[in-house]
Design an enzyme around this catalytic site. Sequence first.
Site, PDB file in Angstrom:
ATOM      1  N   TRP A 148       0.802  -1.218   0.000  1.00 58.26           N
ATOM      2  CA  TRP A 148       0.000   0.000   0.000  1.00 58.26           C
ATOM      3  C   TRP A 148       0.839   1.275   0.000  1.00 58.26           C
ATOM      4  O   TRP A 148       0.300   2.368  -0.180  1.00 58.26           O
ATOM      5  CB  TRP A 148      -0.935   0.027   1.210  1.00 58.26           C
ATOM      6  CG  TRP A 148      -0.292  -0.337   2.519  1.00 58.26           C
ATOM      7  CD1 TRP A 148      -0.362  -1.539   3.170  1.00 58.26           C
ATOM      8  CD2 TRP A 148       0.530   0.508   3.350  1.00 58.26           C
ATOM      9  NE1 TRP A 148       0.357  -1.505   4.345  1.00 58.26           N
ATOM     10  CE2 TRP A 148       0.917  -0.262   4.478  1.00 58.26           C
ATOM     11  CE3 TRP A 148       0.966   1.827   3.254  1.00 58.26           C
ATOM     12  CZ2 TRP A 148       1.722   0.246   5.492  1.00 58.26           C
ATOM     13  CZ3 TRP A 148       1.783   2.345   4.266  1.00 58.26           C
ATOM     14  CH2 TRP A 148       2.145   1.554   5.360  1.00 58.26           C
ATOM     15  N   LYS A 172      -2.653  -8.810  -7.267  1.00 55.92           N
ATOM     16  CA  LYS A 172      -3.502  -8.392  -6.151  1.00 55.92           C
ATOM     17  C   LYS A 172      -2.942  -7.110  -5.551  1.00 55.92           C
ATOM     18  O   LYS A 172      -1.863  -7.104  -4.965  1.00 55.92           O
ATOM     19  CB  LYS A 172      -3.568  -9.452  -5.051  1.00 55.92           C
ATOM     20  CG  LYS A 172      -4.615  -9.107  -3.975  1.00 55.92           C
ATOM     21  CD  LYS A 172      -4.455  -9.920  -2.698  1.00 55.92           C
ATOM     22  CE  LYS A 172      -3.470  -9.270  -1.753  1.00 55.92           C
ATOM     23  NZ  LYS A 172      -3.943  -7.971  -1.191  1.00 55.92           N
ATOM     24  N   PRO A 173      -3.674  -5.981  -5.653  1.00 57.38           N
ATOM     25  CA  PRO A 173      -3.258  -4.766  -4.950  1.00 57.38           C
ATOM     26  C   PRO A 173      -3.577  -4.877  -3.465  1.00 57.38           C
ATOM     27  O   PRO A 173      -4.368  -5.727  -3.041  1.00 57.38           O
ATOM     28  CB  PRO A 173      -4.096  -3.676  -5.617  1.00 57.38           C
ATOM     29  CG  PRO A 173      -5.329  -4.378  -6.093  1.00 57.38           C
ATOM     30  CD  PRO A 173      -4.908  -5.782  -6.434  1.00 57.38           C
ATOM     31  N   SER A 226       5.965  -7.054   3.971  1.00 55.90           N
ATOM     32  CA  SER A 226       6.676  -7.346   5.217  1.00 55.90           C
ATOM     33  C   SER A 226       7.444  -8.661   5.135  1.00 55.90           C
ATOM     34  O   SER A 226       7.075  -9.578   4.401  1.00 55.90           O
ATOM     35  CB  SER A 226       5.686  -7.415   6.385  1.00 55.90           C
ATOM     36  OG  SER A 226       4.896  -8.587   6.302  1.00 55.90           O
ATOM     37  N   CYS A 282      10.270   0.963   2.730  1.00 52.81           N
ATOM     38  CA  CYS A 282      11.145  -0.140   3.127  1.00 52.81           C
ATOM     39  C   CYS A 282      12.602   0.295   3.106  1.00 52.81           C
ATOM     40  O   CYS A 282      13.440  -0.279   3.801  1.00 52.81           O
ATOM     41  CB  CYS A 282      10.931  -1.331   2.202  1.00 52.81           C
ATOM     42  SG  CYS A 282      11.163  -0.941   0.460  1.00 52.81           S
TER      43      CYS A 282
END
Length: 480
Positions: A148, A172-173, A226, A282
Amino acid sequence: QIFINNDWHESACGRKIPVYNPATGEQICEVEEGDKEDVDNAVKAAKEAFQLGSPWRCMDASERGRLLNKLADLVERDRLILATMEAIDSGKVFLISYFVDLMAAIKTLRYYGGWADKIQGRTIPVDGEYFTFTRHEPVGVCGQIIPWNFPLVMFVWKIAPALCCGNTVVLKPAEQTPLTALYMGALIKEAGFPQGVVNIIPGFGPTAGAVIANHMEIDKVAFTGSTEVGKLIKKAAGNSNLKRVTLELGGKNPNIVFADSDLEHAVEQAHHGLFFNQGQCCLAGSRVFVEEPIYEEFVRKSVERAKKRILGNPLIPGVDQGPQIDKKQFDRILELIESGKKEGATLECGGSSWGERGFFIQPTVFSNVTDDMRIAKEEIFGPVQQIMKFKTIDEVIKRANDTHYGLVAGVFTQNLNKALTIASALQAGTVWVNCYNAMSSQSPFGGFKMSGNGREMGEYGLHEYTEIKTVTIKISHKNS
């Protein structure tokens, strides 16, 4: 709606996902929630599009490149719409979305559009009466799961190299930010991509994402997110069909500032290296190591710079910082800030929420941070800067590498030998010297250790989306 086979569909389960504006907490709209049946339908469409003899498989490589460039043209045409959607949906500052995210997306599409007809094998002079060559063939159906924090950029990072190499995609968003991905579905159809080449399934990780990771007819999965979820995806790939996996995961990145550096420049770069995109990166330089002689001055200037940040509605010109993505992230960041206070770090500024509504957090700076504190070890993913002190090169190398992560790092010094020594010693996929966040479509990006597997972007990114086939032909006579 869900985008399958160049058409829009309602979800099989009939459920909807509410989408919220994090700056206000208000609902923007609802989107269809994809689940197992929808993923299965998307995979079926992608598999049919990848069949031998299909329009996509028969297409000239140069035509694939033309389609990617056409898609770049359409993104450029609708740049204002996409940047506005991104700002409302994710809380990004509009001007950053327009000038940074959209530009990066357009450049990436054009970059891989140029590569499409330049992916080639080799002839190999093997022993004996044989003619041997290699082909670089597409992997097949690629499942792609994006985060996101950079919805549109990550969408393009995933689809561009995959399509360049001739694969098909089921993407897949993130459930928090599906809007620009779905808009891109309309542009993909308008650009002229054949049916089934790109399919977009909004949904939740434990349902739609897990189905993609476990699917027996998906040949490769790429995930950005993650480290915790990355482990689950790799395990699912191993438990299913051993599909190929690339992972771009978390980071707790060191940014090392030596006393001989340009101090003003280092402060500014470290500031943007941490606070860019509300700290939701990140690659955020969240462990700033500063050499002892300049430590106090660096802290003072960093605090002054952080206090100048302007928070507010990300659509308004002049605003530097928007909200965090949702309440879950908002609460976690505040909890980690409290842990820093309790464990003895010095709170120099910020440290609490901001405003009457939305998920805003004040720009926060901690000094006197030690390596054993949670804020020095855990990925905060928010506007919280930790500044630590060091004395020697050997010490800072050891401390910088003392982490499970290894995504990026920064070094600020005027001494080239020192810079090269540090760059060689750091366990990180990217090392920036006298700069930070210097990303480009041409350069590979990815991590060491638990920051991921494989590389995205650049020529190296193509390797993740091709299989190498060796073809050997018996011949009657060989000449050198």
